[in-house]
Write a protein that holds these residues in place. Structure first.
Motif, PDB file in Angstrom:
ATOM      1  N   TYR A 105       0.865  -1.199   0.000  1.00 54.66           N
ATOM      2  CA  TYR A 105       0.000   0.000   0.000  1.00 54.66           C
ATOM      3  C   TYR A 105       0.890   1.233   0.000  1.00 54.66           C
ATOM      4  O   TYR A 105       1.813   1.349   0.804  1.00 54.66           O
ATOM      5  CB  TYR A 105      -0.914   0.023   1.224  1.00 54.66           C
ATOM      6  N   GLU A 106       0.613   2.142  -0.947  1.00 55.24           N
ATOM      7  CA  GLU A 106       1.322   3.408  -1.005  1.00 55.24           C
ATOM      8  C   GLU A 106       0.292   4.529  -0.974  1.00 55.24           C
ATOM      9  O   GLU A 106      -0.536   4.642  -1.891  1.00 55.24           O
ATOM     10  CB  GLU A 106       2.161   3.496  -2.285  1.00 55.24           C
ATOM     11  N   ALA A 107       0.347   5.311   0.071  1.00 51.76           N
ATOM     12  CA  ALA A 107      -0.602   6.417   0.223  1.00 51.76           C
ATOM     13  C   ALA A 107      -0.448   7.392  -0.933  1.00 51.76           C
ATOM     14  O   ALA A 107       0.664   7.754  -1.324  1.00 51.76           O
ATOM     15  CB  ALA A 107      -0.356   7.128   1.552  1.00 51.76           C
ATOM     16  N   GLY A 108      -1.576   7.799  -1.495  1.00 48.69           N
ATOM     17  CA  GLY A 108      -1.574   8.728  -2.617  1.00 48.69           C
ATOM     18  C   GLY A 108      -1.523   8.052  -3.963  1.00 48.69           C
ATOM     19  O   GLY A 108      -1.940   8.621  -4.975  1.00 48.69           O
ATOM     20  N   LYS A 109      -1.001   6.831  -4.006  1.00 48.21           N
ATOM     21  CA  LYS A 109      -0.924   6.088  -5.269  1.00 48.21           C
ATOM     22  C   LYS A 109      -1.966   4.980  -5.345  1.00 48.21           C
ATOM     23  O   LYS A 109      -2.409   4.610  -6.435  1.00 48.21           O
ATOM     24  CB  LYS A 109       0.473   5.482  -5.435  1.00 48.21           C
ATOM     25  N   MET A 110      -2.338   4.438  -4.192  1.00 46.48           N
ATOM     26  CA  MET A 110      -3.323   3.348  -4.145  1.00 46.48           C
ATOM     27  C   MET A 110      -4.526   3.780  -3.335  1.00 46.48           C
ATOM     28  O   MET A 110      -4.381   4.453  -2.300  1.00 46.48           O
ATOM     29  CB  MET A 110      -2.718   2.080  -3.519  1.00 46.48           C
ATOM     30  N   ASN A 111      -5.699   3.387  -3.783  1.00 41.25           N
ATOM     31  CA  ASN A 111      -6.911   3.681  -3.031  1.00 41.25           C
ATOM     32  C   ASN A 111      -7.039   2.756  -1.829  1.00 41.25           C
ATOM     33  O   ASN A 111      -7.432   3.192  -0.734  1.00 41.25           O
ATOM     34  CB  ASN A 111      -8.145   3.535  -3.931  1.00 41.25           C
ATOM     35  N   GLU A 156      -7.326 -13.057  -4.285  1.00 42.44           N
ATOM     36  CA  GLU A 156      -6.319 -13.514  -5.227  1.00 42.44           C
ATOM     37  C   GLU A 156      -5.209 -12.480  -5.344  1.00 42.44           C
ATOM     38  O   GLU A 156      -5.380 -11.308  -4.988  1.00 42.44           O
ATOM     39  CB  GLU A 156      -6.948 -13.755  -6.603  1.00 42.44           C
ATOM     40  N   VAL A 157      -4.077 -12.935  -5.880  1.00 39.50           N
ATOM     41  CA  VAL A 157      -2.940 -12.036  -6.094  1.00 39.50           C
ATOM     42  C   VAL A 157      -3.327 -10.948  -7.094  1.00 39.50           C
ATOM     43  O   VAL A 157      -3.884 -11.242  -8.160  1.00 39.50           O
ATOM     44  CB  VAL A 157      -1.715 -12.822  -6.611  1.00 39.50           C
ATOM     45  N   GLY A 158      -3.054  -9.695  -6.716  1.00 38.45           N
ATOM     46  CA  GLY A 158      -3.401  -8.561  -7.578  1.00 38.45           C
ATOM     47  C   GLY A 158      -4.741  -7.930  -7.239  1.00 38.45           C
ATOM     48  O   GLY A 158      -5.073  -6.869  -7.773  1.00 38.45           O
ATOM     49  N   GLN A 159      -5.528  -8.572  -6.363  1.00 40.69           N
ATOM     50  CA  GLN A 159      -6.832  -8.030  -5.988  1.00 40.69           C
ATOM     51  C   GLN A 159      -6.698  -7.110  -4.775  1.00 40.69           C
ATOM     52  O   GLN A 159      -5.812  -7.256  -3.941  1.00 40.69           O
ATOM     53  CB  GLN A 159      -7.811  -9.165  -5.661  1.00 40.69           C
ATOM     54  N   GLU A 160      -7.641  -6.179  -4.710  1.00 46.09           N
ATOM     55  CA  GLU A 160      -7.680  -5.261  -3.569  1.00 46.09           C
ATOM     56  C   GLU A 160      -8.283  -5.945  -2.353  1.00 46.09           C
ATOM     57  O   GLU A 160      -9.046  -6.914  -2.483  1.00 46.09           O
ATOM     58  CB  GLU A 160      -8.495  -4.014  -3.932  1.00 46.09           C
ATOM     59  N   ILE A 161      -7.944  -5.437  -1.204  1.00 47.74           N
ATOM     60  CA  ILE A 161      -8.498  -5.978   0.036  1.00 47.74           C
ATOM     61  C   ILE A 161      -9.997  -5.710   0.075  1.00 47.74           C
ATOM     62  O   ILE A 161     -10.435  -4.579  -0.156  1.00 47.74           O
ATOM     63  CB  ILE A 161      -7.813  -5.312   1.261  1.00 47.74           C
TER      64      ILE A 161
END
Length: 350
Positions: free
Chosen positions: A273-279, A321-326
């Motif tokens: 998780y990167e703040a500002g780059k990921m929702n 799955e891998v690549g999916q959001e929480i």
């Protein structure tokens, strides 16, 4: 190898493309005969009248024609047109009956395979085998049966009319023509009906014989499956290679994760998780058993925070799955872990 298995849909389709289908010529011929005699039964009077008029025209008016080089083609065309008009109902109905019979037996099929040159057909040994095969014997029995049955019915009908035949010399010409026409129609309809029964029986035999020819051995089915679906061993190797590539990519993503949540040893889920780059946080890698231990080693090597949370690790491994959001229902639990991670790394203000 004994061929005991029914043909697969693929084998049937390939045979159909080659023009190898179950079809009874006798059934087609019987339907054509029935159609022809039926049209004669219904339109016989009109056809007889047109024939009478044509003969009368030929024996009266045509005798008065001035036969020249120009009139002969015109005469021929007129006679041809009139003959076509007389024969067209019988020809048309017979053609439609033949078309319907073939469509009913094999459907719409156009194949040029049978027209190709096949030198195997010139093989005398194979030809001898065909001559003395079970199929040839059945065809011989069928031919004898047709001759005996149809000949017997014809003889019986003619014998029933023996009294009328004896009176023919005393009858007028029109009466003789009427009697013979009626007898011919009766014979035609009766013989056609009997022939239809023989044709129907032959059709079922042809289907049985065709299915028998297409039978496959168990090895044939296995070989076909390999051709269609691919060799299972090769497919397994391809899938294994794909899994290896996927695992390699996952391992490359572990160093980019903020936290590795473990079971502690059975499951491992890497979250980035990167703040500002990921929702929202994303699962970038996950693994079980040996793969989970490997992920722990990589995480330690790259100083990724490892946290033990058995329920969360199991839930993430099973549902994301891998690549999916929480998913939304896990936001709070993951957020608490990330907050702790940031505190550990000193990225959150105290």
């Amino acid at each position: 190898m004994e061929k005991t298995e029914k043909a697969t849909p693929r084998k049937k389709q390939e045979a159909r493309k080659k023009g190898q289908v179950a079809k009874s010529v006798d059934l087609t011929n019987s339907l054509v005969l029935i159609a022809a005699f039926s049209i004669l039964l219904f339109l016989g009077g009109q056809i007889a009248k047109r024939l009478h008029d044509l003969f009368q025209y030929g024996l009266s008016d045509l005798l008065l024609w001035n036969v020249t080089e120009e009139s002969i083609p015109l005469l021929f065309i007129n006679l041809l047109k009139e003959s076509a008009m007389i024969a067209s109902p019988i020809v048309l109905v017979s053609w439609l009956a033949a078309l319907a019979a073939n469509l009913a037996q094999v459907g719409f099929l156009v194949s040029t395979e049978s027209m190709k040159l096949d030198l195997k057909k010139l093989d005398p040994i194979a030809g001898a085998k065909r001559i003395f095969s079970v199929r040839s014997f059945v065809e011989l029995i069928k031919s004898i049966l047709k001759v005996v049955v149809i000949g017997g019915i014809t003889a019986q009908l003619l014998w029933q009319q023996r009294g009328v035949f004896l009176q023919l010399p005393e009858m007028e010409l029109l009466s003789i023509v009427s009697f013979l026409s009626s007898l011919m129609l009766k014979l035609g309809i009766t013989i056609s009906a009997v022939y239809l029964v023989i044709g129907a029986a032959d059709f079922f035999y042809q289907r049985f014989d065709h299915a028998k020819k297409l039978r496959m051995s168990k090895q044939d089915i296995k070989d076909e499956y390999k051709k269609t679906e691919g060799d299972p061993l090769i497919k397994h190797k391809i899938k294994e290679k794909q899994r290896q590539v996927a695992r390699s990519r996952m391992m490359q993503e572990v160093p980019n994760a903020q936290v590795l949540i473990t079971n502690p040893t059975h499951f491992a889920v890497a979250i980035a998780y990167e703040a500002g780059k990921m929702n929202v946080p994303v699962v970038v890698a996950k693994g079980a058993d040996y793969l989970a231990l490997k992920m722990r080693e990589i995480a330690k090597e790259h100083r990724v925070v490892i946290m033990e949370n058995k329920p969360l690790a199991r839930t993430l491994y099973a549902n994301v799955e891998v690549g999916q959001e929480i998913p939304e229902e896990l936001f709070k639990a993951v957020a608490e872990i990330l907050a702790y991670v940031y505190r550990v790394k000193g990225t959150l203000s105290k």
